[in-house]
Design an enzyme around this catalytic site. Sequence first.
Site, PDB file in Angstrom:
ATOM      1  N   HIS A   1       0.951  -1.034  -0.237  1.00  0.00           N
ATOM      2  CA  HIS A   1       0.218   0.035   0.090  1.00  0.00           C
ATOM      3  C   HIS A   1       0.668   1.192  -0.049  1.00  0.00           C
ATOM      4  O   HIS A   1       0.656   2.132  -0.820  1.00  0.00           O
ATOM      5  CB  HIS A   1      -0.811   0.077   1.139  1.00  0.00           C
ATOM      6  CG  HIS A   1      -1.582   1.424   1.613  1.00  0.00           C
ATOM      7  ND1 HIS A   1      -1.052   2.329   2.111  1.00  0.00           N
ATOM      8  CD2 HIS A   1      -2.859   1.910   0.729  1.00  0.00           C
ATOM      9  CE1 HIS A   1      -2.054   3.300   2.261  1.00  0.00           C
ATOM     10  NE2 HIS A   1      -3.037   2.953   1.218  1.00  0.00           N
TER      11      HIS A   1
ATOM     12  N   CYS B   1      33.990   3.301 -25.120  1.00  0.00           N
ATOM     13  CA  CYS B   1      33.509   3.198 -23.710  1.00  0.00           C
ATOM     14  C   CYS B   1      34.135   3.833 -22.688  1.00  0.00           C
ATOM     15  O   CYS B   1      33.799   3.631 -21.469  1.00  0.00           O
ATOM     16  CB  CYS B   1      33.141   1.827 -23.620  1.00  0.00           C
ATOM     17  SG  CYS B   1      34.658   0.571 -23.506  1.00  0.00           S
TER      18      CYS B   1
END
Length: 922
Positions: A550, A880
């Site tokens: 919840h 990279c």
Amino acid sequence: MTPLRPVRSVLKMRKLATPQIIAMLALSFGLAGTLHIISQRSSPSAHVEPTHLLGSNFIANPMSVHSLNPLIPSTAYASRVKSMSSSSSSAFLVPKRLLQRHPISQSGAKSFHPSVRHRMRVHSTAAAEDVSVARETAFCIPLEDLSNNDVELVGGKSASLGEMISGLASADVPVPGGFSTTAHAYRIFLAQSGLADEIDELLQDPEVYANVRKLQDTGRYIREKILNTPFPPQLEEDLIKQWEAVTGGDENAAFAVRSSATAEDLPDASFAGQQETYLNVRGKDELLKKVHQVFASLFTDRAISYRHDRDFDHNKVALAATIQKMVRSETGSSGVMFSLDTETGFKNVVFITSAWGLGETVVGGTVNPDEFYVFKPTLEQGKDAVIGRTLGSKKVKMVYSEEGGSKIVDTDEEERIRWSITDDEVAELAKMAVSIEKHYGFPVDVEWAKDGDTGKLYIVQARPETVASRKKSNVKEEYRLKERGEILSTGRAVGNKIGAGKVRILKDVDEMDRFEEGEVLVADMTDPDWEPIMKKAAAIVTNKGGRTCHAAIIARELGIPAVVGANDATVKLKDGDEVTVVCSEGDAGLVFEKRLEFERKVEDLTQLPDIPVKIMLNLANPSRAFEYGQLPNSGIGLARLEFVINNVIGIHPRALLNFDKIPQDTRNRILEKSKGYPDPVSFYVEKIAEGVASLAASVYPKRIIVRLSDFKSNEYKSLIGGPLFEPDEENPMIGFRGAGRYADEAFRDCFELELMAIKKVREEMGLTNVEIMVPFVRTLDMAREVNEIMAQNGLKRGENGLKVQMMAELPSNVFLAEEFLEYFDGFSIGSNDLTQLTLGLDRDSGLVAKFFDERDPAVKKALHTIISAAKAKGKYVGICGQGPSDFPDFAQWLMEQGIESLSLNPDSVIPTWMHLAESLDK
């Protein structure tokens, strides 16, 4: 007397030729097949809608056809006939479930005289309208007689269940049956003694929404009034009739009684948990009591507040009660699943949570459940599509109480360390979620249950997912801490934001009036009763709960950062202290001491111009993959395997292979981390596979280049068991690392565990977009040996489309670029190591850090050589390293050299992209 004559006789009596009589006579004399298939153009005043079932005369007060034809069960009803304004085509339908039980040949129907068949198609508009009106005034309707068009009639939950029962049975989506009260019944109930008008007047008071205590007093008064008002006699009678029809009068039959509001489960407002749910309801007396309580729950404090905050008119929202057969999940398991990732909105996965017992513990947040991610594209291909698993603590479960209802009990140790569902069941659930999503046409939030007696899986509820699916895909919002501090508490992150404020620890909902706007709400757990103050919080922290509990659902809906499942936040955090709650760093939610400075950045992704170079991502953290994978990209150019080994596994592979020979305390630490897996080695392989698979899925089918482990000896030593096996090196930066380890007998079998995981990802999981990058290849012999080892372990370059790249980062790679390309499909340039080794400096040393620069002419010359060699052979070449992310001018130079791709840090993608585009315009 032949069967034809009574039909003719009745049809000649114009006033009796109503759809109900026609349908019943057809059933009694074997005409159901004809009614199911006949359709004819008729006059505009005579229409039939074939997609709805009979009205209340055939539900609340069913007229049995069993006496006319014993083959037809008394619970089977003919189809409802309704006036349609949009079509002049008319047809009669008999429920398909009836025809499946009692098939009737179409050839038999053709034997009737054409005039009979023609008259059977015609009915008056007045008769159709009578049926429609009767349906609208029904008090109870079976779930199987409902569809998604009936939200105003029975609320979102009941309508959705009816839709799935009738529309998804052929898709292997089993849904327990039952029945529903109607909104009409609720309105009739509230109209008694002017109760509706009194409620409306009470809720007109603005003080109700400004003062928590006033809200609580008003809600309590309304609920008591409702509970003290008796049901109308017809509602009570119809409830008992429906209960008897479903149970046969069995007082031990168990039901769930849930709320179903007419403003519930809508695409823009879920209303999840706003009204009450009751489980294991047995006997008609208890049923009546729980329906009464469900009716009252439309006016819980949280429901009143929720409707007001979202501008829903209280007196226009009605409530129905969904009465559904219980699945015996108290001896099995249950949970919640979403047909997308709840944190990022990534739509190619199904996210599943699971715990032992009834599902209210997962929804309510009283348990930390198991979690699974399933990749939809490979699921459809029949592959092993479970790409992520997290074992929950599952310390409690909800079971049936002996006196009715339910109770929470502790789980045993064996249940806590075991998955609550199997991988096969995870895949089966994911298929159901995909089927439901396809049927509805939008992402869904689904509750499921596993019957512990039969092992069968059921869907017990489905509604639209209302938060992640509504995120703007063309806008990237990012939060980032600008300073760090002491971490006080950790848990699961909900959302990707940062919030700061004073801690307010509340033990229960009765303390809500202590809470001030802008504070950080800290509690053991929350339920819907907390919502009036949750909207005021800067952040939320709970001891219990998973990412579908919840607190998590409401935090997402409100756009508030939350950390759930923190275990001891109410102990470690102190009332009134300033804290910063960080959910922007992946799966882990962090609570820092003090109020820290952070920034929020919003980027528009709609207008990115074309550039002559591919932009890829440097991405190693699987928990951020679904978020960053939605950036504009051409794939992942660098996925560092050591991130998964260090952050997810944390164990030296040699300690796993030599498990029986290591000290007991080290074994205990390893066993604790590897809970839920068959053995420690399996844990290592599976966790690498899951991490790589999550990264690969985030950009699928675009390429992802996975760099094999490149730990240095001092870094391996920091892992559990590492000091037992790692040497002491003077300069680990250029020591026992990369490809030099792979072929060494001291590490080869450790390396083969990595290969086992990569092979699983490509072959068993179907993620063939995964490519391999080999780092720190010093010599040509080393290149040959590594390729041989990979081939021996089922990863042969070129087979099944496998590409193997080399990380070009050493001077030897520059000098022998053409020769190295004989062993690899291309180069991915590691500019960090290439720069330090070209310039002869240690990049970790602050004394020489000022000399480290990828833009140095010597480094540029090396880069030019590598790029030219790859292009000359028609092979891939990308970069990279950190340089292009830090220096846009360096990225521009690389683009001008004709490099194929730039792999950038996610935060550099948009700025670098725009800089490159602007440079082309000059």
